[in-house]
Design an enzyme around this catalytic site. Structure first.
Site, mmCIF file in Angstrom:
data_model
loop_
_atom_site.group_PDB
_atom_site.id
_atom_site.type_symbol
_atom_site.label_atom_id
_atom_site.label_comp_id
_atom_site.label_asym_id
_atom_site.label_seq_id
_atom_site.Cartn_x
_atom_site.Cartn_y
_atom_site.Cartn_z
ATOM 1 N N ASP A 231 8.278 8.414 -15.355
ATOM 2 C CA ASP A 231 8.597 9.821 -15.527
ATOM 3 C C ASP A 231 8.764 10.085 -17.019
ATOM 4 O O ASP A 231 9.211 9.218 -17.764
ATOM 5 C CB ASP A 231 9.904 10.121 -14.770
ATOM 6 C CG ASP A 231 10.230 11.595 -14.724
ATOM 7 O OD1 ASP A 231 9.606 12.371 -15.457
ATOM 8 O OD2 ASP A 231 11.126 11.963 -13.949
ATOM 9 N N ASP B 156 7.360 10.037 -4.575
ATOM 10 C CA ASP B 156 8.506 9.210 -4.960
ATOM 11 C C ASP B 156 9.766 9.969 -4.605
ATOM 12 O O ASP B 156 9.763 11.202 -4.527
ATOM 13 C CB ASP B 156 8.504 8.904 -6.458
ATOM 14 C CG ASP B 156 9.060 10.063 -7.266
ATOM 15 O OD1 ASP B 156 10.235 9.980 -7.676
ATOM 16 O OD2 ASP B 156 8.345 11.062 -7.469
ATOM 17 N N CYS C 174 11.565 -2.265 14.039
ATOM 18 C CA CYS C 174 11.347 -2.605 12.642
ATOM 19 C C CYS C 174 11.223 -4.111 12.429
ATOM 20 O O CYS C 174 11.919 -4.902 13.077
ATOM 21 C CB CYS C 174 12.493 -2.058 11.802
ATOM 22 S SG CYS C 174 12.321 -2.350 10.030
ATOM 23 N N CYS D 65 11.528 -5.463 9.192
ATOM 24 C CA CYS D 65 12.092 -5.815 7.887
ATOM 25 C C CYS D 65 13.090 -6.955 8.040
ATOM 26 O O CYS D 65 13.512 -7.301 9.145
ATOM 27 C CB CYS D 65 12.762 -4.601 7.242
ATOM 28 S SG CYS D 65 14.418 -4.223 7.867
ATOM 29 N N CYS E 77 16.351 -6.116 9.949
ATOM 30 C CA CYS E 77 16.236 -5.889 11.394
ATOM 31 C C CYS E 77 15.661 -7.075 12.158
ATOM 32 O O CYS E 77 16.044 -7.323 13.311
ATOM 33 C CB CYS E 77 15.359 -4.665 11.657
ATOM 34 S SG CYS E 77 16.089 -3.108 11.143
ATOM 35 N N HIS F 64 15.938 -2.151 4.302
ATOM 36 C CA HIS F 64 15.432 -1.497 5.519
ATOM 37 C C HIS F 64 14.818 -0.140 5.212
ATOM 38 O O HIS F 64 13.705 0.162 5.672
ATOM 39 C CB HIS F 64 16.540 -1.322 6.557
ATOM 40 C CG HIS F 64 16.103 -0.416 7.668
ATOM 41 N ND1 HIS F 64 15.302 -0.848 8.699
ATOM 42 C CD2 HIS F 64 16.272 0.923 7.851
ATOM 43 C CE1 HIS F 64 15.012 0.175 9.491
ATOM 44 N NE2 HIS F 64 15.594 1.263 8.996
#
Length: 390
Positions: A92, A272, A310, A312, A315, A354
């Site tokens: 940015d 984003d 999920c 991840c 999880c 997560h």
């Protein structure tokens, strides 16, 4: 270097599937970009980001200028070497952060005079200075310095005249950014930013001026800055698909899972937002079936993971198998509730992993649906699942 290849479009919307080739790698679009303001995505190792499917991350020019400073960055050859991330980075320009300083800054045609929020030093940011800092950072995508048009000033909604004045200065700053970028012989890509507040005709004027400068990519800025949600969605539906079809389109600072899917339908390629990481640290978990507040007492004895679908680490654990598919290696909601109540560091680390995994996986599913020609069906199922509730 930037090459954008448009692979497929959706006949029912403005959605598109593409690839974006940059100096540090290829990015599959549509894509969500995790935010690493100070040179790190809070609480997540670079290896974990790669494992969850992050292809490009953000850094912030303003904050990295404040700390650690350009000399340190030069010694590492830029931000990639400093934070040990070898994939693409977008930075940015610092415009939003300068705008957010409020009374601590004074905006003129030349740039922005302000006091450092770190040590109180008097500093000056201009389009030229922003380009110089971002060249040192060696980010793959550099953003022009712009003035972020506020939705309100001192409690009053920004007028059309005020929005026009801001937009026109951002357009002049775009040209100065481009000229300095060229003078520095920066080998990366510079994006222009469409401004204009909530006024559609000003958005179109802003874009027309930027098209004359022929940037490699374009962003829609000045949304999610305090405006009502319906006005933000109105600009999202109006502006992105007007940007050149042969160049990447970036919607800055947006937003919820619903915003991302809607944004894709509106023609956006890149997103984003700090929401997945910030909300994670505050105990809000994004799941396929809605948002979960891990601090609620009802989770104290719950053996389920955040999201039973999920895969991840939080999880599914080491197995990588979701609860619904027979996996039982992940952490329970009860354990996560306990970590949060005790203020343990592992808690926000796991919730961040997560949430980022959820966002990145959502975009992967969007890309797959576009490839298969089933995006409209995907959108309908997504809305139904999210409305079901956890």
């Amino acid at each position: 270097m930037l090459q954008f290849d448009l692979l497929k479009t959706d006949p029912s919307s403005h959605a598109r599937r593409g690839t974006l080739t940059l100096n540090h790698g290829v990015v599959q679009t549509p894509i969500f970009m995790p935010v690493g303001t100070y040179g790190t995505v809070k609480g997540v190792m670079p290896r974990s980001l790669e494992e969850m499917g992050a292809q490009i991350i953000l850094g912030n020019t303003f904050h990295l200028w404040m700390r650690p400073g350009q000399e340190v960055m030069k010694s590492f050859g830029g931000l990639h070497g400093f934070e040990k991330w070898d994939k693409p980075i977008l930075t940015d320009s610092g415009g939003f952060q300068v705008w957010s300083l409020g009374a601590m800054r004074k905006i003129t045609e030349e740039g922005v005079h302000f006091q450092s929020p770190v040590n109180g030093d008097k500093l000056f940011m201009s389009p030229e200075v922003s380009m110089q800092i971002q060249t040192v950072l060696n980010s793959d995508i550099v953003m022009q310095l712009d003035e972020c048009t506020p939705y309100e000033t001192n409690g009053k909604k920004t007028t059309e005249a005020e929005a026009r004045k801001s937009m026109e200065m951002s357009r002049r700053w775009a040209k100065r950014s481009q000229e300095e970028f060229a003078r520095l012989e920066n080998p990366n890509a510079l994006f222009g930013i469409v401004q204009g507040g909530m006024f559609k005709h000003l958005r179109e004027e802003s874009l027309q001026g930027l098209l004359e400068l022929d940037f490699p990519g374009y962003a829609v800025g000045g949304v999610s800055v305090g405006e009502p949600k319906d006005e933000m969605l109105d600009i999202m539906q109006h502006t992105p698909h007007l940007l050149p079809a042969n160049k990447p389109r970036y919607l800055m600072g947006v937003g919820t899972p619903e915003d991302l899917v809607q944004g894709v339908a509106d023609g956006v390629d890149m997103f984003d937002c700090v929401m997945p990481t910030r909300n994670a640290r505050n105990g809000t978990i994004f799941t396929r079936y809605g948002d979960l507040k891990i601090r609620n007492a009802r989770h104290k004895t719950d053996h389920q993971p955040f999201d039973t679908t999920c895969t991840c680490h939080a999880c599914a654990g080491k197995s990588g198998v979701s609860w619904d598919d027979g996996g039982r290696d992940g952490f329970s909601r009860a354990y996560q509730h306990h970590l949060d109540r005790c203020g343990e560091m592992l808690g926000p680390m796991l919730t961040t992993i997560h949430n980022l995994h959820y966002y990145l996986n959502l975009m992967q599913e969007v890309r797959q649906s576009l490839e298969a020609g089933t995006f409209s069906q995907f959108r309908a199922q997504f809305k139904s699942d999210r409305a079901r509730g956890v």
